[in-house]
Design an enzyme around this catalytic site. Structure first.
Site, PDB file in Angstrom:
ATOM      1  N   GLU A  58      33.174 -58.047 -47.627  1.00  0.00           N
ATOM      2  CA  GLU A  58      34.639 -58.157 -47.617  1.00  0.00           C
ATOM      3  C   GLU A  58      35.052 -59.120 -46.512  1.00  0.00           C
ATOM      4  O   GLU A  58      34.606 -58.963 -45.366  1.00  0.00           O
ATOM      5  CB  GLU A  58      35.258 -56.767 -47.406  1.00  0.00           C
ATOM      6  N   ASP A 113      40.204 -62.431 -56.048  1.00  0.00           N
ATOM      7  CA  ASP A 113      41.494 -63.108 -55.836  1.00  0.00           C
ATOM      8  C   ASP A 113      41.679 -64.217 -56.872  1.00  0.00           C
ATOM      9  O   ASP A 113      40.814 -65.091 -56.998  1.00  0.00           O
ATOM     10  CB  ASP A 113      41.542 -63.705 -54.421  1.00  0.00           C
ATOM     11  N   GLU A 172      28.713 -55.294 -53.775  1.00  0.00           N
ATOM     12  CA  GLU A 172      30.081 -55.472 -54.264  1.00  0.00           C
ATOM     13  C   GLU A 172      30.749 -56.572 -53.448  1.00  0.00           C
ATOM     14  O   GLU A 172      30.777 -56.505 -52.210  1.00  0.00           O
ATOM     15  CB  GLU A 172      30.916 -54.194 -54.164  1.00  0.00           C
ATOM     16  N   LYS A 188      47.911 -70.644 -58.001  1.00  0.00           N
ATOM     17  CA  LYS A 188      48.440 -72.013 -57.961  1.00  0.00           C
ATOM     18  C   LYS A 188      47.340 -73.016 -58.298  1.00  0.00           C
ATOM     19  O   LYS A 188      46.214 -72.908 -57.785  1.00  0.00           O
ATOM     20  CB  LYS A 188      48.991 -72.329 -56.571  1.00  0.00           C
ATOM     21  N   GLU A 223      42.843 -51.932 -59.635  1.00  0.00           N
ATOM     22  CA  GLU A 223      42.976 -51.542 -61.039  1.00  0.00           C
ATOM     23  C   GLU A 223      44.059 -50.484 -61.191  1.00  0.00           C
ATOM     24  O   GLU A 223      44.889 -50.550 -62.101  1.00  0.00           O
ATOM     25  CB  GLU A 223      41.650 -51.024 -61.604  1.00  0.00           C
ATOM     26  N   ASP A 264      42.556 -58.801 -63.864  1.00  0.00           N
ATOM     27  CA  ASP A 264      43.799 -58.602 -64.604  1.00  0.00           C
ATOM     28  C   ASP A 264      44.440 -59.953 -64.898  1.00  0.00           C
ATOM     29  O   ASP A 264      45.485 -60.002 -65.530  1.00  0.00           O
ATOM     30  CB  ASP A 264      44.799 -57.805 -63.752  1.00  0.00           C
ATOM     31  N   THR A 298      39.118 -49.137 -59.201  1.00  0.00           N
ATOM     32  CA  THR A 298      39.398 -49.605 -57.841  1.00  0.00           C
ATOM     33  C   THR A 298      40.887 -49.448 -57.555  1.00  0.00           C
ATOM     34  O   THR A 298      41.689 -49.181 -58.452  1.00  0.00           O
ATOM     35  CB  THR A 298      39.024 -51.090 -57.671  1.00  0.00           C
TER      36      THR A 298
HETATM   37  C1  LIG Z   1      42.404 -58.469 -55.109  1.00  0.00           C
HETATM   38  S1  LIG Z   1      41.426 -57.703 -53.891  1.00  0.00           S
HETATM   39  C2  LIG Z   1      40.442 -56.517 -54.816  1.00  0.00           C
HETATM   40  C3  LIG Z   1      39.839 -55.462 -53.929  1.00  0.00           C
HETATM   41  C4  LIG Z   1      39.010 -54.407 -54.704  1.00  0.00           C
HETATM   42  N1  LIG Z   1      37.873 -55.009 -55.364  1.00  0.00           N
HETATM   43  C5  LIG Z   1      39.875 -53.698 -55.692  1.00  0.00           C
HETATM   44  O1  LIG Z   1      39.727 -53.927 -56.900  1.00  0.00           O
HETATM   45  O2  LIG Z   1      40.710 -52.872 -55.255  1.00  0.00           O
HETATM   46  C6  LIG Z   1      40.220 -58.956 -53.559  1.00  0.00           C
HETATM   47  C7  LIG Z   1      39.434 -58.686 -52.287  1.00  0.00           C
HETATM   48  O3  LIG Z   1      38.373 -59.618 -52.191  1.00  0.00           O
HETATM   49  C8  LIG Z   1      38.307 -60.129 -50.870  1.00  0.00           C
HETATM   50  N2  LIG Z   1      37.732 -61.474 -50.991  1.00  0.00           N
HETATM   51  C9  LIG Z   1      38.276 -62.507 -51.668  1.00  0.00           C
HETATM   52  N3  LIG Z   1      37.467 -63.574 -51.634  1.00  0.00           N
HETATM   53  C10 LIG Z   1      36.378 -63.194 -50.930  1.00  0.00           C
HETATM   54  C11 LIG Z   1      35.169 -63.856 -50.545  1.00  0.00           C
HETATM   55  N4  LIG Z   1      34.957 -65.124 -50.906  1.00  0.00           N
HETATM   56  N5  LIG Z   1      34.278 -63.173 -49.827  1.00  0.00           N
HETATM   57  C12 LIG Z   1      34.498 -61.891 -49.466  1.00  0.00           C
HETATM   58  N6  LIG Z   1      35.618 -61.210 -49.806  1.00  0.00           N
HETATM   59  C13 LIG Z   1      36.541 -61.848 -50.524  1.00  0.00           C
HETATM   60  C14 LIG Z   1      39.737 -60.123 -50.384  1.00  0.00           C
HETATM   61  O4  LIG Z   1      39.814 -60.083 -48.976  1.00  0.00           O
HETATM   62  C15 LIG Z   1      40.273 -58.846 -51.031  1.00  0.00           C
HETATM   63  O5  LIG Z   1      40.088 -57.707 -50.206  1.00  0.00           O
END
Ligand SMILES: C[S@@+](CC[C@H](N)C(=O)[O-])C[C@H]1O[C@@H](n2cnc3c(N)ncnc32)[C@H](O)[C@@H]1O
Length: 220
Positions: free
Chosen positions: A63, A113, A38, A117, A190, A149, A187
């Site tokens: 993560e 993420d 994941e 922008k 979500e 989303d 998650t």
């Molecule tokens: C919007 S959150 C979603 C977290 C989880 N998947 C959820 O749905 O609740 C995106 C997560 O991905 C991590 N993340 C973003 N880009 C990443 C990357 N290139 N490598 C590892 N983690 C990353 C961020 O730190 C963040 O915790």
């Protein structure tokens, strides 16, 4: 962020500096079970529920954010999940440096993420080079699943990039068994976005061609 208990990274959280390149999954988990990754595991809701529900599968959460990595590692420990680990690493770097070719059965990417922008769009994870990495690490017929989303990310990157990725075929999205009623995956993000009535977009693709990432044949 704070919790009412100290976060304990070990034994589920791995120190990326001490890992071999490439990782030997059998040595890490002590068995030959399939491995699912994941990316962006956040607080670890998905990986914890899946690890509990599917002991015959090994899970690794990647993560980048330190606090989330520590939280998810501690949560796996509290839940006694011996078939799951986490690493604090940037996902593309980790896939290219640490993950052996054709060793992953499913790549889960939930609510990546969106970098809304325009000047940050290049930071979005789902781009053609990422799909090449995904192709390299997935086993034949391995699968990638993505849920977002964010309409812009979906329309500009996720759907077109995955639909046009060489060596992949789009298939029906499969809801993980741990998803609640009406959820795509279940998650934290979500659940938060569902309370805001945001729309969700989901896609899955399977690897169809195992030859794309192998070295080019030498010219005669
Ligand atoms: C919007 S959150 C979603 C977290 C989880 N998947 C959820 O749905 O609740 C995106 C997560 O991905 C991590 N993340 C973003 N880009 C990443 C990357 N290139 N490598 C590892 N983690 C990353 C961020 O730190 C963040 O915790």
């Amino acid at each position: 962020m704070q919790t009412n208990h100290p976060l304990q990274v070990e034994p589920n959280g791995l120190d990326v500096e001490t890992l071999p390149r490439p990782i030997d999954w059998r040595e890490l988990f002590g068995n030959d079970h399939p491995v699912e990754l994941e990316i962006g595991s956040g607080k670890g809701t998905f990986i914890t529920e899946q690890a509990k529900a599917r002991p015959e599968v090994n899970f690794l959460g990647i993560e980048w954010a330190n606090w989330f990595w520590r939280y998810a590692s501690d949560r796996l420990r509290r839940n006694g999940c011996t078939n799951a680990r986490t690493v604090r690493a940037e996902a593309s770097f980790f896939l290219s440096e640490f993950v052996p070719p054709e060793s992953i059965s499913v790549l889960h990417v939930y609510f990546p993420d969106p970098w809304p922008k325009a000047r940050h769009h290049k930071r979005r994870l789902i781009q053609p080079p990422f799909m090449q990495l995904a192709h390299r690490v997935l086993v034949p017929h391995g699968r990638i699943q993505v849920v977002t989303d964010h309409q812009g990310y979906w329309e500009e990157n996720i759907e077109p990039v995955i639909r046009s990725a060489a060596g992949f075929e789009v298939v029906d999205y499969t809801r993980p068994g741990s998803a609640g009623a009406g959820e795509f995956v279940g998650t934290n993000f979500e659940r938060k976005y569902a309370r805001e009535n945001r729309p969700f977009y989901a896609i899955a693709a399977v690897k169809t061609d195992a030859a794309l990432h192998t070295a080019e044949a030498p010219s005669s």
